[in-house]
Write a protein that holds these residues in place. Structure first.
Motif, PDB file in Angstrom:
ATOM      1  N   VAL A 173       0.852  -1.192   0.000  1.00 19.19           N
ATOM      2  CA  VAL A 173       0.000   0.000   0.000  1.00 19.19           C
ATOM      3  C   VAL A 173       0.885   1.237   0.000  1.00 19.19           C
ATOM      4  CG1 VAL A 173      -1.596   1.338   1.432  1.00 19.19           C
ATOM      5  CG2 VAL A 173      -1.975  -1.106   1.096  1.00 19.19           C
ATOM      6  N   GLY A 177      -3.406   4.568   1.152  1.00 16.13           N
ATOM      7  CA  GLY A 177      -4.177   3.529   0.433  1.00 16.13           C
ATOM      8  C   GLY A 177      -5.591   3.971   0.114  1.00 16.13           C
ATOM      9  N   SER A 216      -9.802   2.498  -4.747  1.00 12.36           N
ATOM     10  CA  SER A 216      -8.629   2.752  -3.915  1.00 12.36           C
ATOM     11  C   SER A 216      -7.939   1.420  -3.631  1.00 12.36           C
ATOM     12  CB  SER A 216      -9.018   3.440  -2.599  1.00 12.36           C
ATOM     13  OG  SER A 216      -9.653   2.510  -1.748  1.00 12.36           O
ATOM     14  N   GLN A 217      -6.673   1.490  -3.244  1.00 17.93           N
ATOM     15  CA  GLN A 217      -5.947   0.256  -2.903  1.00 17.93           C
ATOM     16  C   GLN A 217      -6.634  -0.473  -1.746  1.00 17.93           C
ATOM     17  OE1 GLN A 217      -1.388   1.011  -2.945  1.00 17.93           O
ATOM     18  NE2 GLN A 217      -2.389   2.925  -2.444  1.00 17.93           N
ATOM     19  N   ASN A 218      -7.080   0.291  -0.737  1.00 16.96           N
ATOM     20  CA  ASN A 218      -7.713  -0.352   0.422  1.00 16.96           C
ATOM     21  C   ASN A 218      -9.008  -1.051   0.047  1.00 16.96           C
ATOM     22  OD1 ASN A 218      -5.674   0.413   2.141  1.00 16.96           O
ATOM     23  ND2 ASN A 218      -6.656   2.341   2.743  1.00 16.96           N
ATOM     24  N   HIS A 236       3.737  -1.364   3.737  1.00 19.04           N
ATOM     25  CA  HIS A 236       3.450   0.028   3.377  1.00 19.04           C
ATOM     26  C   HIS A 236       4.699   0.699   2.790  1.00 19.04           C
ATOM     27  CE1 HIS A 236      -0.555   0.268   5.247  1.00 19.04           C
ATOM     28  NE2 HIS A 236      -0.078  -0.742   5.955  1.00 19.04           N
ATOM     29  N   HIS A 267      -1.327   6.347  -6.770  1.00 13.33           N
ATOM     30  CA  HIS A 267      -1.698   6.067  -5.381  1.00 13.33           C
ATOM     31  C   HIS A 267      -1.274   7.120  -4.361  1.00 13.33           C
ATOM     32  CE1 HIS A 267      -2.747   2.293  -7.083  1.00 13.33           C
ATOM     33  NE2 HIS A 267      -1.522   1.818  -7.178  1.00 13.33           N
TER      34      HIS A 267
END
Ligand code: NAP
Length: 305
Positions: A173, A177, A216-218, A236, A267
């Motif tokens: 991430v 994220g 989003s990445q999350n 991270h 990102h």
């Protein structure tokens, strides 16, 4: 008034993205002709059965013009080594009376990155769009449309370029994220190109974006974990460190720097590179459902992750 587009020549339609665009153009009723390089070493061109294909010397204005005679539009999907060759194809399209040229963009919005480190890597694409703008200004019957798509999501999820390594069950991430980024399935890009050519008036001389979705990445990590029941090991990284790693590679002439720059571009907190408006809004291209797409792309058994 831009007249309707019926005939379309496709350059570089035999690669990773090309077949998806050719398929959607044919399905949308366009008369499609594939154009392939005389020098092509592509032994199994992936054109649909019965599609007319012309083998052309890309270094010859006359040969390209002949291939484009009678075509309303040229769609270029050439890979990185062919980006520069598009300028001669633009000249040939203009000479053949082609009304619309779509250059090989299909990634980040190159209009936004001029002069930046990632912009240096896509300088050839920026140059071709500048060239198209200049030609269209001088020749009002000649028009162009650029299309940014973000990452090819169907490819990226499988090969780990979306930040998740399904095989190792890991994810990286960048920053929080939570930044939304632009992504398109290749089938969506095919539909977008067909829709652009069906809307010549609205899309003339515009650089547009499209996306299957912004995510989003999350969100993606949560979804993959939920759909597979597998907990990913998340590490991270800061966008500043990723960007710096790219700059160090670029200084050594290592163009794999692009992937580092791309991660920061997509990102970094506050990057602001998700799609807003674009072709989705302008010509009514529907977004896709992220959950359904991810479900369809994940291996059927977690043992195959
Ligand atoms: N957003 C993303 O995630 C993403 C990922 C990959 C690519 N892209 C972009 O999508 C576009 C197409 O990429 P792709 O991966 O589909 O390309 P590709 O498969 O590498 O190449 C497409 C075709 O380009 C032609 N070509 C190869 N070398 C050439 C040269 N020197 N001159 C002219 N034509 C040449 C070949 O067709 P023939 O052999 O038939 O001539 C080839 O099949 C590019 O703009 C690329 O930057 C975006």
């Amino acid at each position: 008034m831009v007249s309707p587009i019926k005939t379309v020549a496709v350059l570089g339609g035999s690669g990773n993205l090309g077949p998806f665009i050719v398929q959607e153009l044919v399905a949308a009723g366009f008369a499609v002709t594939g154009v392939t390089r005389e020098a092509s070493t592509n032994s199994t061109p992936k054109f649909p059965d019965g599609l007319p294909v012309k083998s052309v010397d890309y270094g010859s204005l006359d040969a390209l013009k002949m291939a484009f005679d009678g075509q309303d539009a040229v769609v270029s999907i050439v890979g990185a080594p062919g980006i520069g060759a598009q300028k001669l194809a633009v000249d040939a399209a203009l000479a053949a009376g082609v009304k619309r040229f779509i250059p090989s963009e299909f990634g980040i919005n190159t209009r936004k990155v001029r002069g930046t480190p990632i912009g240096k890597i896509v300088a050839g694409k920026i140059d071709v769009v500048d060239y198209l703008q200049e030609k269209a200004k001088k020749n009002p019957s000649f028009t162009w449309t650029g299309l940014s798509t973000g990452l090819f999501f169907d490819v990226a999820l499988k090969i780990g370029a979306a930040g998740i390594n399904l095989k190792d069950k890991t994810a990286t991430v960048i920053d929080s994220g939570n930044e939304k980024w632009q992504a398109s399935q290749r089938s969506h890009i095919g539909k977008a190109v067909a829709a652009i050519l069906h809307h010549p008036e609205e899309t003339a001389n515009k650089y547009l974006g499209t996306a299957s979705f912004n995510l989003s990445q999350n969100e993606l990590i949560d979804l993959v974990e939920e759909l597979t029941g597998v907990k990913l090991t998340v590490t991270h990284a800061s966008s500043a460190d990723v960007q710096k790693a790219g700059e160090e590679k670029l200084a050594q002439g290592d163009f794999r720097a692009f992937l580092d720059f791309l991660r920061a571009h997509n990102h970094a907190d506050g990057a602001g590179n998700a799609l807003t408006g674009g072709a989705n809004e302008l010509i009514g291209l529907p977004y896709e459902d992220l959950r359904e797409v991810v479900k369809g792309l994940l291996p059927s058994s977690t043992g195959d992750l």
